[in-house]
Design a protein around this motif. Structure first.
Motif, PDB file in Angstrom:
ATOM      1  N   SER A 110       8.632   1.351  31.237  1.00  0.00           N
ATOM      2  CA  SER A 110       7.618   1.225  32.281  1.00  0.00           C
ATOM      3  C   SER A 110       8.217   0.721  33.594  1.00  0.00           C
ATOM      4  CB  SER A 110       6.497   0.284  31.828  1.00  0.00           C
ATOM      5  OG  SER A 110       7.020  -0.976  31.454  1.00  0.00           O
ATOM      6  N   THR A 134       3.360   3.385  23.829  1.00  0.00           N
ATOM      7  CA  THR A 134       2.421   4.462  24.132  1.00  0.00           C
ATOM      8  C   THR A 134       2.118   5.221  22.844  1.00  0.00           C
ATOM      9  OG1 THR A 134       3.993   6.261  24.494  1.00  0.00           O
ATOM     10  CG2 THR A 134       3.643   4.719  26.338  1.00  0.00           C
ATOM     11  N   GLU A 147       8.960   1.685  38.774  1.00  0.00           N
ATOM     12  CA  GLU A 147       7.790   1.133  38.084  1.00  0.00           C
ATOM     13  C   GLU A 147       6.546   1.878  38.545  1.00  0.00           C
ATOM     14  OE1 GLU A 147       6.888  -2.936  38.953  1.00  0.00           O
ATOM     15  OE2 GLU A 147       7.274  -2.722  41.101  1.00  0.00           O
ATOM     16  N   ALA A 148       5.474   1.711  37.789  1.00  0.00           N
ATOM     17  CA  ALA A 148       4.216   2.353  38.170  1.00  0.00           C
ATOM     18  C   ALA A 148       3.714   1.739  39.456  1.00  0.00           C
ATOM     19  CB  ALA A 148       3.184   2.181  37.056  1.00  0.00           C
ATOM     20  N   ARG A 179      -5.856  -2.983  30.796  1.00  0.00           N
ATOM     21  CA  ARG A 179      -4.654  -2.158  30.621  1.00  0.00           C
ATOM     22  C   ARG A 179      -4.708  -0.919  31.529  1.00  0.00           C
ATOM     23  NH1 ARG A 179      -1.086  -3.198  26.799  1.00  0.00           N
ATOM     24  NH2 ARG A 179      -0.418  -1.017  26.687  1.00  0.00           N
ATOM     25  N   SER A 184       4.163   7.515  31.326  1.00  0.00           N
ATOM     26  CA  SER A 184       3.551   8.546  32.184  1.00  0.00           C
ATOM     27  C   SER A 184       3.209   8.031  33.581  1.00  0.00           C
ATOM     28  CB  SER A 184       2.311   9.124  31.503  1.00  0.00           C
ATOM     29  OG  SER A 184       1.376   8.096  31.256  1.00  0.00           O
ATOM     30  N   THR A 185       2.680   6.811  33.663  1.00  0.00           N
ATOM     31  CA  THR A 185       2.302   6.294  34.985  1.00  0.00           C
ATOM     32  C   THR A 185       3.538   5.965  35.823  1.00  0.00           C
ATOM     33  OG1 THR A 185       2.055   4.114  33.962  1.00  0.00           O
ATOM     34  CG2 THR A 185       0.039   5.384  34.324  1.00  0.00           C
ATOM     35  N   ARG A 241       5.771  -8.112  34.688  1.00  0.00           N
ATOM     36  CA  ARG A 241       7.225  -8.081  34.989  1.00  0.00           C
ATOM     37  C   ARG A 241       7.812  -9.474  35.166  1.00  0.00           C
ATOM     38  NH1 ARG A 241       5.999  -3.771  33.540  1.00  0.00           N
ATOM     39  NH2 ARG A 241       5.518  -1.958  34.827  1.00  0.00           N
ATOM     40  N   GLU A 247      -3.776  -1.594  34.949  1.00  0.00           N
ATOM     41  CA  GLU A 247      -2.329  -1.855  35.098  1.00  0.00           C
ATOM     42  C   GLU A 247      -1.517  -0.576  34.905  1.00  0.00           C
ATOM     43  OE1 GLU A 247      -0.601  -4.725  35.710  1.00  0.00           O
ATOM     44  OE2 GLU A 247      -2.356  -5.993  35.967  1.00  0.00           O
ATOM     45  N   GLY A 248      -2.206   0.551  34.684  1.00  0.00           N
ATOM     46  CA  GLY A 248      -1.504   1.813  34.464  1.00  0.00           C
ATOM     47  C   GLY A 248      -0.951   1.954  33.066  1.00  0.00           C
ATOM     48  N   LEU A 249      -1.512   1.202  32.103  1.00  0.00           N
ATOM     49  CA  LEU A 249      -1.034   1.242  30.710  1.00  0.00           C
ATOM     50  C   LEU A 249      -2.047   1.953  29.829  1.00  0.00           C
ATOM     51  CD1 LEU A 249       0.141  -2.477  30.551  1.00  0.00           C
ATOM     52  CD2 LEU A 249       1.598  -0.460  30.808  1.00  0.00           C
ATOM     53  N   GLU A 250      -1.562   2.487  28.690  1.00  0.00           N
ATOM     54  CA  GLU A 250      -2.453   3.204  27.780  1.00  0.00           C
ATOM     55  C   GLU A 250      -3.398   2.241  27.073  1.00  0.00           C
ATOM     56  OE1 GLU A 250      -0.598   5.756  24.978  1.00  0.00           O
ATOM     57  OE2 GLU A 250       0.325   7.032  26.504  1.00  0.00           O
ATOM     58  N   PRO A 251      -4.639   2.683  26.792  1.00  0.00           N
ATOM     59  CA  PRO A 251      -5.551   1.832  26.012  1.00  0.00           C
ATOM     60  C   PRO A 251      -5.062   1.698  24.573  1.00  0.00           C
ATOM     61  CG  PRO A 251      -6.530   3.992  26.395  1.00  0.00           C
ATOM     62  CD  PRO A 251      -5.262   3.949  27.193  1.00  0.00           C
ATOM     63  N   THR A 277       6.782  -0.251  27.405  1.00  0.00           N
ATOM     64  CA  THR A 277       5.408  -0.357  26.924  1.00  0.00           C
ATOM     65  C   THR A 277       5.208   0.597  25.755  1.00  0.00           C
ATOM     66  OG1 THR A 277       3.077  -0.322  27.621  1.00  0.00           O
ATOM     67  CG2 THR A 277       4.497   1.400  28.507  1.00  0.00           C
TER      68      THR A 277
END
Lengths: 224, 128
Positions: free
Chosen positions: B108, B101, B126-127, A37, B51-52, A162, A40-44, B99
């Protein structure tokens, strides 16, 4: 209490090892998922969220289904197939469902035979197949659960990349589902086949999974 | 009663095995609707970005200015898919990806165009 532990040590030890392994899998799994994650730039996600996720469920279920398939096939296959000299096989002349005398049924019932063995009719017929039926049913249930959890985890990955999610039927046609399934099946078949042939030539003194150390290689169905 | 219990058990099992995906659908729809209706308020849209994703947008300039120049949709929600920590919302004129958070659901990716079956969407937001 000590006597209870002694008399049930095999089940309790493996039950404990199962739970310890499952907890270990949960901690390792959440670390692995969070590595992915973060890349991929996602939060844990938290451990609690992970153990209720489809990602954890599919990793558990895909292994359970193959274990139950292994035992289901082995229970049935060993009725009809033999391996000369194997501790895992019965003797060649006993191939098949065997006689009532060999199976302690009918007029050969013993004083301590189970009630369903005594009952006759459908109940005895069902009891005579209960080990294979339960293993087969557990296999089908866990395989179905594996497909549902895998479908959810697959769609989660699709959205992270995506891409559009797919239907359950669509997932059953995906290479990922069959890769997950077959990679587990092949390892179970290898383990069973290895055990059947290794026990012809190798021994483990004191184990009921082995022939006695001094037994001949061609002796079949003996356990030590 | 037995049938109802059986159906409830199956529904619970499916919910657990699929990570309780659709229980979050209402939150996802609310966030996506707010995002879509803020077509004359890019500042609100910036606050709803993950955020990203926000960081990636800001590489091209102030978020408000960048979003104002992009073809973001403002139509009605036509379909929602929630799978674990990710969601997809189809608007009548755009596709959003969301996503989960620690602050709730966030966008996202947006301004996404399909590229064909089995190919990822091409998203202007997108990030990186």
């Amino acid at each position: 209490m000590r006597r209870f532990l002694f008399l049930n040590g095999l089940s309790l030890a493996f039950g404990g090892l199962f739970l310890a392994s499952l907890v270990g899998q949960a901690f390792a799994g959440v670390a692995d998922v969070n590595d992915h994650r973060l890349s991929e730039g996602l939060e844990p996600i938290s451990l609690a969220r992970f153990v209720t996720s489809s990602s954890f469920a599919v990793d558990v279920m895909e292994n359970w289904q193959s274990e139950y398939l292994q035992f289901f096939l082995y229970v049935f296959a060993t009725v009809w197939l033999v391996q000369l000299g194997s501790a895992e096989s019965k003797e060649p002349h006993k191939v098949g469902r065997e006689s009532d005398e060999q199976q302690s049924l009918g007029k050969h019932l013993r004083k301590d035979s189970p009630a369903w063995a005594r009952a006759g009719g459908v109940r005895t017929a069902l009891f005579s197949r209960s080990l294979g039926v339960v293993m087969g049913t557990l296999f089908l249930l866990t395989w179905a659960a594996s497909s549902v959890a895998g479908w959810s985890a697959f769609n989660n990955e699709q959205l992270m990349g995506r891409e559009d999610p797919v239907s359950w039927v669509g997932y059953l046609g995906q290479a990922e589902f069959w890769n997950r399934t077959l990679q587990n099946w092949q390892s179970e078949m290898l383990a069973v086949g290895s055990m059947a042939i290794f026990s012809v030539y190798l021994r483990q003194r004191g184990s009921p999974e082995s022939k006695p150390v001094g037994a001949a290689h061609h002796d079949t169905g003996q356990t030590g | 009663m037995t049938t109802r219990f059986g159906l409830a058990t199956v529904a619970l099992a499916v919910a657990v095995l699929t990570g309780c995906g659709d229980l979050s659908a209402d939150e996802v729809e609310d966030l996506a609707t707010t995002f879509a209706r803020a077509d004359d308020d890019p500042g609100t849209r910036c606050e709803l970005l993950a955020s990203t994703t926000l960081a990636a947008v800001q590489q091209d300039g102030p978020c408000d200015d960048v979003l104002a120049e992009l073809p973001l949709g403002s139509g009605d929600v036509t379909a929602i898919e929630v799978w674990g920590e990710e969601a997809q919302v189809k608007l009548s004129d755009d596709t959003l990806f969301l996503t989960r958070t620690s602050d709730g659901w966030r966008v996202s990716a947006a301004a996404c165009t399909p590229q064909g079956a089995d190919l990822p969407y091409d998203c202007d937001v997108e990030a990186s």
